[in-house]
Design an enzyme around this catalytic site. Structure first.
Site, PDB file in Angstrom:
ATOM      1  N   GLY A 244       0.833  -1.199   0.000  1.00 22.69           N
ATOM      2  CA  GLY A 244       0.000   0.000   0.000  1.00 22.69           C
ATOM      3  C   GLY A 244       0.860   1.237   0.000  1.00 22.69           C
ATOM      4  N   SER A 245       0.338   2.289   0.572  1.00 19.91           N
ATOM      5  CA  SER A 245       1.029   3.572   0.492  1.00 19.91           C
ATOM      6  C   SER A 245       2.191   3.638   1.482  1.00 19.91           C
ATOM      7  CB  SER A 245       0.038   4.696   0.777  1.00 19.91           C
ATOM      8  OG  SER A 245      -0.532   4.500   2.052  1.00 19.91           O
ATOM      9  N   THR A 246       3.150   4.481   1.171  1.00 16.09           N
ATOM     10  CA  THR A 246       4.315   4.636   2.037  1.00 16.09           C
ATOM     11  C   THR A 246       3.906   5.196   3.394  1.00 16.09           C
ATOM     12  OG1 THR A 246       5.896   4.758   0.238  1.00 16.09           O
ATOM     13  CG2 THR A 246       6.511   5.878   2.265  1.00 16.09           C
ATOM     14  N   VAL A 248       1.089   4.761   5.130  1.00  9.35           N
ATOM     15  CA  VAL A 248       0.544   3.695   5.983  1.00  9.35           C
ATOM     16  C   VAL A 248       1.657   2.694   6.330  1.00  9.35           C
ATOM     17  CG1 VAL A 248      -1.136   1.813   6.161  1.00  9.35           C
ATOM     18  CG2 VAL A 248      -1.824   3.968   5.134  1.00  9.35           C
ATOM     19  N   GLY A 249       2.533   2.411   5.383  1.00 12.70           N
ATOM     20  CA  GLY A 249       3.659   1.500   5.640  1.00 12.70           C
ATOM     21  C   GLY A 249       4.520   1.978   6.795  1.00 12.70           C
ATOM     22  N   GLU A 266       5.589  -3.486   0.891  1.00 13.64           N
ATOM     23  CA  GLU A 266       5.711  -3.105  -0.523  1.00 13.64           C
ATOM     24  C   GLU A 266       4.970  -1.792  -0.668  1.00 13.64           C
ATOM     25  OE1 GLU A 266       7.443  -4.825  -2.564  1.00 13.64           O
ATOM     26  OE2 GLU A 266       7.444  -6.877  -1.835  1.00 13.64           O
ATOM     27  N   GLU A 397       4.070  10.536  -5.559  1.00 15.10           N
ATOM     28  CA  GLU A 397       3.405   9.490  -6.322  1.00 15.10           C
ATOM     29  C   GLU A 397       1.975   9.941  -6.643  1.00 15.10           C
ATOM     30  OE1 GLU A 397       2.467   5.812  -4.221  1.00 15.10           O
ATOM     31  OE2 GLU A 397       3.125   4.776  -6.024  1.00 15.10           O
TER      32      GLU A 397
HETATM   33  P1  NAP Z   1      -3.319   2.402   1.432  1.00 23.18           P
HETATM   34  O1  NAP Z   1      -4.247   3.438   1.892  1.00 23.18           O
HETATM   35  O2  NAP Z   1      -2.001   2.338   2.062  1.00 23.18           O
HETATM   36  O3  NAP Z   1      -4.114   1.038   1.575  1.00 23.18           O
HETATM   37  C1  NAP Z   1      -3.563  -0.221   1.404  1.00 23.18           C
HETATM   38  C2  NAP Z   1      -4.290  -1.208   2.293  1.00 23.18           C
HETATM   39  O4  NAP Z   1      -4.076  -0.880   3.654  1.00 23.18           O
HETATM   40  C3  NAP Z   1      -5.802  -1.211   2.114  1.00 23.18           C
HETATM   41  O5  NAP Z   1      -6.280  -2.504   2.335  1.00 23.18           O
HETATM   42  C4  NAP Z   1      -6.240  -0.275   3.202  1.00 23.18           C
HETATM   43  O6  NAP Z   1      -7.579  -0.466   3.565  1.00 23.18           O
HETATM   44  C5  NAP Z   1      -5.309  -0.648   4.321  1.00 23.18           C
HETATM   45  N1  NAP Z   1      -5.083   0.395   5.317  1.00 23.18           N
HETATM   46  C6  NAP Z   1      -5.369   1.722   5.254  1.00 23.18           C
HETATM   47  N2  NAP Z   1      -4.974   2.324   6.390  1.00 23.18           N
HETATM   48  C7  NAP Z   1      -4.433   1.376   7.188  1.00 23.18           C
HETATM   49  C8  NAP Z   1      -3.847   1.390   8.487  1.00 23.18           C
HETATM   50  N3  NAP Z   1      -3.706   2.504   9.190  1.00 23.18           N
HETATM   51  N4  NAP Z   1      -3.380   0.224   8.990  1.00 23.18           N
HETATM   52  C9  NAP Z   1      -3.473  -0.907   8.282  1.00 23.18           C
HETATM   53  N5  NAP Z   1      -4.030  -0.977   7.071  1.00 23.18           N
HETATM   54  C10 NAP Z   1      -4.494   0.147   6.509  1.00 23.18           C
HETATM   55  O7  NAP Z   1      -3.028   2.502  -0.109  1.00 23.18           O
HETATM   56  P2  NAP Z   1      -4.093   2.609  -1.256  1.00 23.18           P
HETATM   57  O8  NAP Z   1      -4.451   4.033  -1.392  1.00 23.18           O
HETATM   58  O9  NAP Z   1      -5.158   1.616  -1.111  1.00 23.18           O
HETATM   59  O10 NAP Z   1      -3.205   2.110  -2.483  1.00 23.18           O
HETATM   60  C11 NAP Z   1      -2.432   2.962  -3.202  1.00 23.18           C
HETATM   61  C12 NAP Z   1      -0.989   2.931  -2.708  1.00 23.18           C
HETATM   62  O11 NAP Z   1      -0.487   1.596  -2.644  1.00 23.18           O
HETATM   63  C13 NAP Z   1      -0.060   3.646  -3.620  1.00 23.18           C
HETATM   64  O12 NAP Z   1       0.721   4.513  -2.878  1.00 23.18           O
HETATM   65  C14 NAP Z   1       0.795   2.552  -4.246  1.00 23.18           C
HETATM   66  O13 NAP Z   1       2.055   2.952  -4.605  1.00 23.18           O
HETATM   67  C15 NAP Z   1       0.802   1.511  -3.216  1.00 23.18           C
HETATM   68  N6  NAP Z   1       0.984   0.185  -3.807  1.00 23.18           N
HETATM   69  C16 NAP Z   1       2.201  -0.431  -3.687  1.00 23.18           C
HETATM   70  C17 NAP Z   1       2.419  -1.676  -4.255  1.00 23.18           C
HETATM   71  C18 NAP Z   1       3.741  -2.358  -4.118  1.00 23.18           C
HETATM   72  O14 NAP Z   1       3.835  -3.532  -4.410  1.00 23.18           O
HETATM   73  N7  NAP Z   1       4.795  -1.715  -3.682  1.00 23.18           N
HETATM   74  C19 NAP Z   1       1.391  -2.314  -4.926  1.00 23.18           C
HETATM   75  C20 NAP Z   1       0.167  -1.663  -5.034  1.00 23.18           C
HETATM   76  C21 NAP Z   1      -0.009  -0.431  -4.462  1.00 23.18           C
HETATM   77  P3  NAP Z   1      -8.729   0.282   2.744  1.00 23.18           P
HETATM   78  O15 NAP Z   1      -8.554   0.032   1.297  1.00 23.18           O
HETATM   79  O16 NAP Z   1      -9.944  -0.402   3.202  1.00 23.18           O
HETATM   80  O17 NAP Z   1      -8.633   1.710   3.097  1.00 23.18           O
END
Ligand code: NAP
Ligand code: MG
Length: 801
Positions: A244-246, A248-249, A266, A397
């Site tokens: 997911g996003s950096t 949240v990571g 990731e 990003e």
């Molecule tokens: P995100 O907000 O970080 O969400 C990723 C996942 O984490 C979702 O299942 C989300 O739930 C969950 N989440 C949100 N907040 C959380 C928290 N505080 N604790 C634990 N889990 C939490 O990212 P996104 O907006 O969905 O995805 C876009 C981002 O992902 C981009 O920045 C992209 O670069 C990154 N990404 C990276 C890869 C890689 O392999 N490196 C692959 C794909 C995407 P909800 O969806 O229910 O909010």
């Protein structure tokens, strides 16, 4: 309807929609809402339901249950109960289950493709030809790893229950990347799909049930980020895998600090797409379309920054504009479209806001004059021209179909631009000159490099980032390792710490040891020193030795020296590094006995340390062990080979080991000389430069080495040593952006603090959390520390005419 002559004239395609009726039937059968999949059964839809929509139309597809704490607990309990039996199955038995999952995915491939397209908005062409075939490929590949795990990684143990959290951009593929290796290695899983795209995970759960995956091995809970947080914080989960996003990571890394949970992340990217003047421009344009407009640009490794050599910039941009002017955006179920809908209106406004900001900061926005459907989440492919490096669109990003365009003159300039980002996920390099392309591949800071291609993925090849794109790999043997425990020789007994002998040795002469920074002995910043007691002191009051009490400034100076030295050291061949380590070992050996004497003489900083002081024999044993360790590190320096992966299609992939950069090392009290020598020698053997803080109570053991370093030919700044209070200096190391990896062997509190601070720039952490290691263990003569101190870079090389 257009007449045939009109069609022949315009060469327009008609719509070619994929049939989605069977998916709608399934959705209709669940029109009361979906529950979770826990312990092999689907729970009833809960009280709090939320809709999942088709972003191409805005229509609700189904209602999903927001998991409660009780749901998460139940899922973790089911996974914990299933763990014992599942992990005890033979590799072959687990392989059969994974194989069955692969087979059923293949049989249901069209259903799954349609479902992901409906839920996410991505073109059916992509889900049908890329996502779902790769899902099947992942399960097949990992069925193979389950089969040969024991012979490949003998004695490998799974972590236990894995909490897995995935994003919405590749819904089922991200599930496969997480679930397949976890199950292959004998773990059980609690997975949370993204709230926008949970449907294919739920359908997959039905399939898993159908093919007899044992209850509780895979559990799926739906809901928003709060559910993700519950998983991350759950005490009975041993490993977290997150994509997911950096932002949240980073929060997850801080949240798991001090818990000892294994973690792979990731995260985001801002990957460069580098085109040299000798590239085949037509291919480069096709590659570029794939790099940034595949999946509407909602790809973490999207080639979102075009860096093109000045002399071909005009030609390339003209070709790109011409290509985009024939682009087709529309119904994702239409087999003949190039780009579908973004995942959600929230994502659309996020992307549009970035474009507005970029233009505000001086960029010129270009979009083709093509049709773009109204009503759904559609955005035209967009170029941002005339951008400066500081422009928000270059730095942040965007996660949408937006490409920034910059130019360069020379290869070093391209490398500098490419690396001028906090991310390090992927890079694409275009040149017909393989020497040039490989040179650039070596320079670019990215976990994945594609030469004359883009966005290639395979189960046999590790995928993952450097820097703030996270850590850990998914795919290949490197990915599998993340799902087995690294078995360190933690010990209750402190080897090489022995009671004081009856007779005291003769006094030692007085001296004050300085820090060693940038190849020079320097006094510490604040001029303060601390007493190191000698045994003789307690018997006859002979002079004490003193070492400096380093502070933040000393650490910063040391990091600066290490950063300065890192490129030169990393660029040395393994053979050159081996020569330097052998020479160190030789010089050490000449003083080995004397260092043993010192080690037995200087006992620490507190009177109580006398109780734990070494007798000469033990000290000499430790000192001798250091010679062997140095030889081991030297031996490895030119042997830490990577691998050549063989993905399908005409590709070979070179999985190379690369150093992380600057590694900070905080040494414990046990075996103070041997632990220092072991960690420093292996960190530099892997190509890192180091800043080491020797054991707090026994620093003299390490500072003795300064004389040897001065006499050896290790370049200045490769090894830097600062003595003093470790907790304060550890904090500075952990907070420092110049430090890439951090090994902290200290009490649990210091380790937790370091992990929290280190999360800010995604440092690769290794912490002891107050446990002691048996530093004499042969694992430290193997490649374990080299793995810890390095990254895997996968370089894809397509071949064929
Ligand atoms: P995100 O907000 O970080 O969400 C990723 C996942 O984490 C979702 O299942 C989300 O739930 C969950 N989440 C949100 N907040 C959380 C928290 N505080 N604790 C634990 N889990 C939490 O990212 P996104 O907006 O969905 O995805 C876009 C981002 O992902 C981009 O920045 C992209 O670069 C990154 N990404 C990276 C890869 C890689 O392999 N490196 C692959 C794909 C995407 P909800 O969806 O229910 O909010
Ligand atoms: Mg949806």
């Amino acid at each position: 309807m257009a007449s045939i002559p009109e069609i022949l004239d315009s060469m327009d395609y008609g719509p070619a929609p994929e049939d989605a009726s069977f998916a709608y039937e399934w959705l209709k059968a669940h029109d009361k809402g979906f529950g979770h999949f826990i312990g092999g059964t689907f729970t009833k839809a809960g009280k709090a339901l939320f809709p999942t929509k088709n972003p191409a139309t805005g229509k609700t597809l189904a209602k999903l249950t927001q998991a409660t704490k009780a749901d998460v607990n139940k899922a973790v309990k089911a996974a914990s109960e299933a763990f014992g039996p599942w992990s005890k199955l033979s590799g072959h038995e687990r392989a059969r289950h994974l194989y069955a999952l692969a087979r059923i995915v293949q049989k249901e491939c069209r259903f799954l493709a349609v479902l992901d397209t409906l839920d996410n908005g991505k073109p059916i062409r992509e889900t049908r030809d890329i996502d779902i075939p790769l899902v099947a490929r992942h399960f097949y590949h990992h069925a193979g790893w389950a089969q040969i795990l024991e012979s490949t990684l003998p004695g490998a143990q799974p972590h236990g229950v894995c909490g897995q959290i995935i994003p919405w951009n590749f819904p089922l593929l991200m599930l496969a990347w997480k679930v397949a290796p976890a199950l292959a290695a004998g773990n059980t899983v609690v997975l949370k799909p993204a709230e926008y795209t949970s449907l294919s995970a739920l359908y997959f759960a039905e399939l898993a049930k159908e093919v007899g995956l044992p209850d509780g091995v895979l559990n799926i809970v739906t809901g928003d980020g709060a559910v993700g947080e519950m998983i991350v914080g759950h005490k009975d989960i041993q490993k977290i895998a997150f994509t997911g996003s950096t932002s949240v990571g980073k929060a997850i890394a801080a949240e798991t600090a001090g818990t000892g949970k294994a973690l792979t992340l990731e995260l985001g990217g801002k990957s460069p797409y580098i085109v040299f003047d000798d590239a085949d421009l037509d291919s480069a344009v096709e590659g570029l379309v794939d790099a940034i407009f595949f999946n509407q640009g909602e790809v973490c490794c999207a080639g979102s920054r075009l860096l093109v050599q000045e002399s071909v910039e005009e030609a390339l941009v003209a070709k790109l504009k011409a290509r985009l002017s024939t682009f087709r955006i529309g119904d994702p179920l239409d087999k003949a479209i190039d780009m579908g809908a973004l995942a959600d209106p929230v994502q659309v406004s996020h992307v549009e806001q970035h474009m507005t900001d970029a233009v505000h900061e001086g960029a010129t926005l270009w979009q083709p004059a093509i049709d773009c459907p109204k009503g759904g989440c559609f955005i035209k492919p967009s170029l941002l021209l005339d951008v400066e490096q500081a422009n928000v669109a270059v730095r942040e990003e965007i996660f949408g179909p937006v490409l920034t365009v910059q130019s360069f003159r020379t290869l070093p300039e391209a490398a500098a631009l490419a690396n001028n980002t906090r991310y390090g996920l992927a890079a694409s390099i275009w040149s017909e000159n393989i020497g040039r392309a490989m040179d650039m591949a070596g320079r670019v800071e990215a976990g994945v490099v594609w030469i004359n291609t883009a966005n290639q993925f395979d189960a046999a090849v590790g995928f993952g980032g450097m820097k703030e794109s996270g850590y850990g790999r998914e795919g290949g043997l490197e990915g599998l390792r993340a799902y087995v425990k690294q078995d360190w020789p933690w010990t209750e007994e402190m080897p090489l710490v022995h009671p004081l002998p009856k007779t005291l040795d003769k006094p030692y002469h007085d001296k004050t040891t300085k820090n060693y920074i940038g190849g020079k002995q320097v006094r510490n910043d604040n001029g303060r020193t601390k007493r190191i007691l000698s045994r003789a002191h307690w018997s006859n009051g002979t002079p004490l030795d003193r070492v400096g009490i380093g502070n933040r400034k000393d650490i910063r100076n040391a990091v600066e020296a290490a950063v300065k030295a890192k490129n030169t050291w990393a660029a040395m061949t393994g053979h050159q590094r081996a020569q330097i380590l052998y020479f160190l070992a030789e010089n050490y050996e000449k003083r080995q006995h004397q260092i043993g004497v010192t080690l037995s003489e200087f006992v620490g900083t507190r009177k109580a340390d006398l109780e734990e002081a070494r007798d000469l024999k033990t000290a000499n044993t430790e000192s001798r062990a250091c010679v062997e360790r140095l030889f081991s590190a030297a031996a490895w320096a030119d042997k830490f080979d990577g691998a050549v992966h063989s993905p399908p299609k005409s590709n070979i992939t070179l999985a190379q080991h690369e150093p992380q950069g600057v590694v900070g090392i905080v040494c414990p009290n046990e075996a103070p000389l041997l632990n220092f020598v072991t960690m420093v020698a292996f960190a530099i053997a892997a190509g890192n430069t180091v800043v080491a803080i020797p054991s707090f109570d026994y620093p003299i053991a390490a500072t003795e080495l300064i004389h040897i370093l001065e006499a050896s030919d290790s370049p200045p700044g490769v090894i830097n040593i600062v003595t003093g209070e470790s907790a304060e200096m550890t904090k500075t190391l952990a907070e420092h952006d110049g430090v890439d990896g951090l090994w902290v062997h200290a009490d649990a509190k210091t380790c937790k603090m370091a992990e929290i601070a280190g999360a800010q720039n995604m440092k690769r952490m290794w912490c002891s959390h107050g446990q002691a290691l048996d530093w004499t263990h042969p694992i430290f003569d193997g490649d374990a520390l080299l793995r810890l101190g390095s990254e895997v870079k996968n370089i894809w090389l397509p071949y064929g005419e």
